[in-house]
Design a protein around this motif. Structure first.
Motif, mmCIF file in Angstrom:
data_model
loop_
_atom_site.group_PDB
_atom_site.id
_atom_site.type_symbol
_atom_site.label_atom_id
_atom_site.label_comp_id
_atom_site.label_asym_id
_atom_site.label_seq_id
_atom_site.Cartn_x
_atom_site.Cartn_y
_atom_site.Cartn_z
ATOM 1 N N ILE A 1 0.878 -1.163 -0.106
ATOM 2 C CA ILE A 1 -0.068 -0.034 -0.036
ATOM 3 C C ILE A 1 0.720 1.024 0.111
ATOM 4 N N GLY A 2 0.575 2.301 -0.910
ATOM 5 C CA GLY A 2 1.201 3.444 -0.939
ATOM 6 C C GLY A 2 2.401 3.287 -1.970
ATOM 7 N N ASP A 3 2.845 2.388 -2.576
ATOM 8 C CA ASP A 3 3.745 2.084 -3.656
ATOM 9 C C ASP A 3 3.502 2.685 -4.931
ATOM 10 N N THR A 4 4.423 3.380 -5.504
ATOM 11 C CA THR A 4 3.886 3.764 -6.905
ATOM 12 C C THR A 4 4.213 2.617 -7.919
ATOM 13 N N VAL A 5 3.334 2.364 -8.712
ATOM 14 C CA VAL A 5 3.291 1.529 -9.861
ATOM 15 C C VAL A 5 3.774 1.890 -10.971
ATOM 16 N N ALA A 6 4.717 1.009 -11.450
ATOM 17 C CA ALA A 6 5.632 1.059 -12.557
ATOM 18 C C ALA A 6 4.658 0.985 -13.596
ATOM 19 N N ASP A 7 4.929 1.667 -14.846
ATOM 20 C CA ASP A 7 4.066 1.852 -16.105
ATOM 21 C C ASP A 7 4.036 0.322 -16.640
ATOM 22 N N PHE A 8 2.891 -0.141 -17.072
ATOM 23 C CA PHE A 8 3.000 -1.285 -18.084
ATOM 24 C C PHE A 8 2.045 -1.182 -19.385
ATOM 25 N N ARG A 9 2.535 -2.043 -20.349
ATOM 26 C CA ARG A 9 1.842 -1.859 -21.520
ATOM 27 C C ARG A 9 1.686 -3.343 -21.941
ATOM 28 N N LEU A 10 0.263 -3.559 -22.029
ATOM 29 C CA LEU A 10 0.049 -5.011 -22.580
ATOM 30 C C LEU A 10 -0.930 -5.278 -23.724
ATOM 31 N N LYS A 11 -0.928 -6.460 -24.181
ATOM 32 C CA LYS A 11 -1.850 -6.688 -25.237
ATOM 33 C C LYS A 11 -3.319 -7.007 -24.787
ATOM 34 N N ASN A 12 -4.373 -6.170 -25.415
ATOM 35 C CA ASN A 12 -5.771 -6.301 -24.881
ATOM 36 C C ASN A 12 -6.158 -7.319 -26.166
ATOM 37 N N VAL A 13 -7.458 -7.968 -25.701
ATOM 38 C CA VAL A 13 -8.207 -8.939 -26.470
ATOM 39 C C VAL A 13 -8.357 -8.584 -27.987
ATOM 40 N N ASP A 14 -8.545 -7.158 -28.054
ATOM 41 C CA ASP A 14 -8.427 -6.627 -29.487
ATOM 42 C C ASP A 14 -7.363 -6.463 -30.238
ATOM 43 N N GLY A 15 -6.459 -6.874 -29.828
ATOM 44 C CA GLY A 15 -5.247 -6.785 -30.497
ATOM 45 C C GLY A 15 -4.061 -5.592 -29.936
ATOM 46 N N LYS A 16 -4.903 -4.462 -29.375
ATOM 47 C CA LYS A 16 -4.390 -3.063 -29.250
ATOM 48 C C LYS A 16 -3.314 -3.296 -28.054
ATOM 49 N N MET A 17 -2.476 -2.296 -27.623
ATOM 50 C CA MET A 17 -1.612 -2.557 -26.660
ATOM 51 C C MET A 17 -2.172 -1.393 -25.669
ATOM 52 N N ILE A 18 -2.488 -1.506 -24.607
ATOM 53 C CA ILE A 18 -2.808 -0.864 -23.496
ATOM 54 C C ILE A 18 -2.086 -0.494 -22.479
ATOM 55 N N ALA A 19 -1.764 0.987 -21.972
ATOM 56 C CA ALA A 19 -0.900 0.997 -21.150
ATOM 57 C C ALA A 19 -1.351 1.670 -19.761
ATOM 58 N N LEU A 20 -0.944 1.411 -18.441
ATOM 59 C CA LEU A 20 -1.595 2.129 -17.362
ATOM 60 C C LEU A 20 -1.495 3.654 -17.627
ATOM 61 N N SER A 21 -0.662 4.331 -18.142
ATOM 62 C CA SER A 21 -0.256 5.685 -18.407
ATOM 63 C C SER A 21 -1.231 6.397 -19.499
ATOM 64 N N ASP A 22 -1.925 5.443 -20.071
ATOM 65 C CA ASP A 22 -3.105 5.895 -21.142
ATOM 66 C C ASP A 22 -4.319 6.312 -20.267
ATOM 67 N N TYR A 23 -4.433 5.995 -18.856
ATOM 68 C CA TYR A 23 -5.486 6.542 -18.298
ATOM 69 C C TYR A 23 -5.307 7.823 -17.747
ATOM 70 N N LYS A 24 -5.187 9.024 -18.414
ATOM 71 C CA LYS A 24 -4.784 10.257 -17.754
ATOM 72 C C LYS A 24 -5.924 10.948 -17.338
ATOM 73 N N ASP A 25 -6.943 10.557 -17.742
ATOM 74 C CA ASP A 25 -8.181 11.258 -17.159
ATOM 75 C C ASP A 25 -8.809 10.677 -15.911
ATOM 76 N N ALA A 26 -8.399 9.440 -15.715
ATOM 77 C CA ALA A 26 -9.103 8.725 -14.682
ATOM 78 C C ALA A 26 -8.463 9.173 -13.191
ATOM 79 N N LYS A 27 -9.413 8.745 -12.502
ATOM 80 C CA LYS A 27 -8.767 9.235 -10.932
ATOM 81 C C LYS A 27 -7.986 8.006 -10.301
ATOM 82 N N GLY A 28 -8.566 6.932 -11.115
ATOM 83 C CA GLY A 28 -7.546 5.575 -10.626
ATOM 84 C C GLY A 28 -8.029 4.451 -11.364
ATOM 85 N N VAL A 29 -7.567 3.373 -11.306
ATOM 86 C CA VAL A 29 -7.812 2.136 -12.094
ATOM 87 C C VAL A 29 -8.004 0.764 -10.947
ATOM 88 N N ILE A 30 -9.034 0.226 -11.173
ATOM 89 C CA ILE A 30 -9.213 -0.749 -10.410
ATOM 90 C C ILE A 30 -8.540 -2.216 -11.390
#
Lengths: 175, 202
Positions: B26-55
């Motif tokens: 708890i409290g740790d900063t998460v390193a960004d990651f980039r993984l392949k989605n089921v639609d074939g596109k890559m998604i990164a945590l850093s893509d969520y620029k407008d989110a308050k957070g991510v589950i």
């Protein structure tokens, strides 16, 4: 009510019915303790007390479930240990009730697989309250195995599937 | 010179003695990651620029607990994505050990269940290791603070896997409701029975 159970003719006259009775008797026998597995329900506190009370033998307590593939794969290791080592008490504690409240599934599984080691069914509902009491490091993933030696107070806890020969090694480490 | 030597020696000892990290706390900063989605596109945590957070939920197709919680995971996204906390699921399982968790089967699962959130494959299992995920489903709520994502909750979705109606504590909902209202989270770490992650053989 009694009429329901009364045969229209004496049983002795019908060899077919006698055979049915014998089969039913055997089925009943296979369900009784000593023949198959009784697989009693146990609360965690009872299990903990029972672990503390065992002073003579090293104890191996495996947490498993009938739905858990890696658990079933490693069950023969515990059965082998139970058969070969009289100085070790093996208990297979099922956590099935968390997902399926009917204990019969575990009992019929244990009977079908002819499990000889003692099978118990953990009677707990709130995992967040009891998982840490087994071991602080346990995340709750199964299979998980606890090995306890009450003579020197040493214990081991492993949260993963075990390989052939690994149980013996872990036991030797706390002997 | 001697002081410098002592300082270096101390530093070496400190680094050597640092415990091996078993994932985020708890409290740790998460390193960004980039993984392949089921639609074939890559998604990164850093893509969520407008989110308050991510589950972030480590999940799979085959585990009975994942199946039991599937509709609840879909419901979490439906409820919280619009409030700034979308769901991102990640499948950590080695498909050679768990064929039902292959990428093709993930695509099927997402289609069948109508996922409106990413279902990413962690082929190298590096992201799952970095998080310290152990079982499925395993939840990590991360909150976006100053362009970084910090871990605010680790654990289970709620306290009743089998029977949703018997739930007394909805840990994830409690945590996010708390975050949205600016209140501290009462339970930041919870535990649940689950299927162990099928790690690749070392």
């Amino acid at each position: 009510m009694t009429r329901l159970f009364r045969s229209p003719r004496p049983i002795e006259q019908s060899p077919g019915k006698l055979a049915v009775r014998i089969v039913l008797f055997l089925v009943w026998l296979s369900c009784t303790p000593g023949f198959g597995q009784s697989a009693d329900l146990i609360r965690l506190s009872q299990l903990q007390e029972s672990i503390q009370d065992e002073k003579d033998r090293i104890q191996v307590i495996n947490f498993w479930a009938t739905w858990c593939g890696p658990c079933i794969k490693e069950l023969p290791l515990f059965e082998k240990l139970h058969a070969e080592r009289k100085d070790v008490r093996v208990r297979l504690v099922s956590v099935d009730l968390d997902l399926d409240p009917n204990p019969e599934k575990v009992r019929s599984f244990a009977t079908r697989k002819k499990l000889k080691a003692e099978v118990l069914i953990l009677d707990e509902r709130n995992p967040n309250e009891w998982i840490e009491k087994v071991d602080k490091t346990w995340s709750g993933a199964i299979p998980a195995t606890l090995i306890v030696n009450n003579r020197n107070g040493k214990r081991k806890f492993v949260e993963r599937a075990l390989q052939e020969g690994e149980l013996e090694k872990l036991i030797a480490e706390i002997q | 010179m001697k002081a410098l030597f002592t300082f270096c020696a101390c530093l070496i000892v400190l680094v050597a003695a640092a415990p091996i990290k078993n994932g985020y706390e708890i409290g740790d900063t998460v390193a960004d990651f980039r993984l392949k989605n089921v639609d074939g596109k890559m998604i990164a945590l850093s893509d969520y620029k407008d989110a308050k957070g991510v589950i972030v939920i480590f999940d799979c197709n085959t585990c009975p607990y994942s199946k039991a919680y599937n509709s609840r995971i879909i419901a979490l996204h439906a409820k919280y994505a619009a409030q700034g906390f979308p769901v991102v699921t990640i499948n950590p399982n080695d498909p050679t050990q768990s064929p039902g968790d292959s990428f093709e089967r993930m695509v099927q699962q997402a289609k069948q269940k109508g996922y409106t959130f990413p279902y990413l494959v962690d082929e190298s299992q590096e992201v799952s290791r970095a998080f310290g995920a152990t079982n499925t489903p395993h939840v990590f709520i991360v909150q976006r603070i100053n362009r970084e994502f910090k871990v605010v909750y680790i654990g289970a979705i709620d306290d009743s896997a089998k029977d949703e109606s018997a739930t007394k504590r909805k840990y994830v909902e409690e945590a996010i409701d708390g975050l949205l209202q600016g209140k501290p989270i009462t339970s930041t770490r919870t535990k649940a029975i689950g299927c162990t992650i099928k790690w690749k053989n070392a």
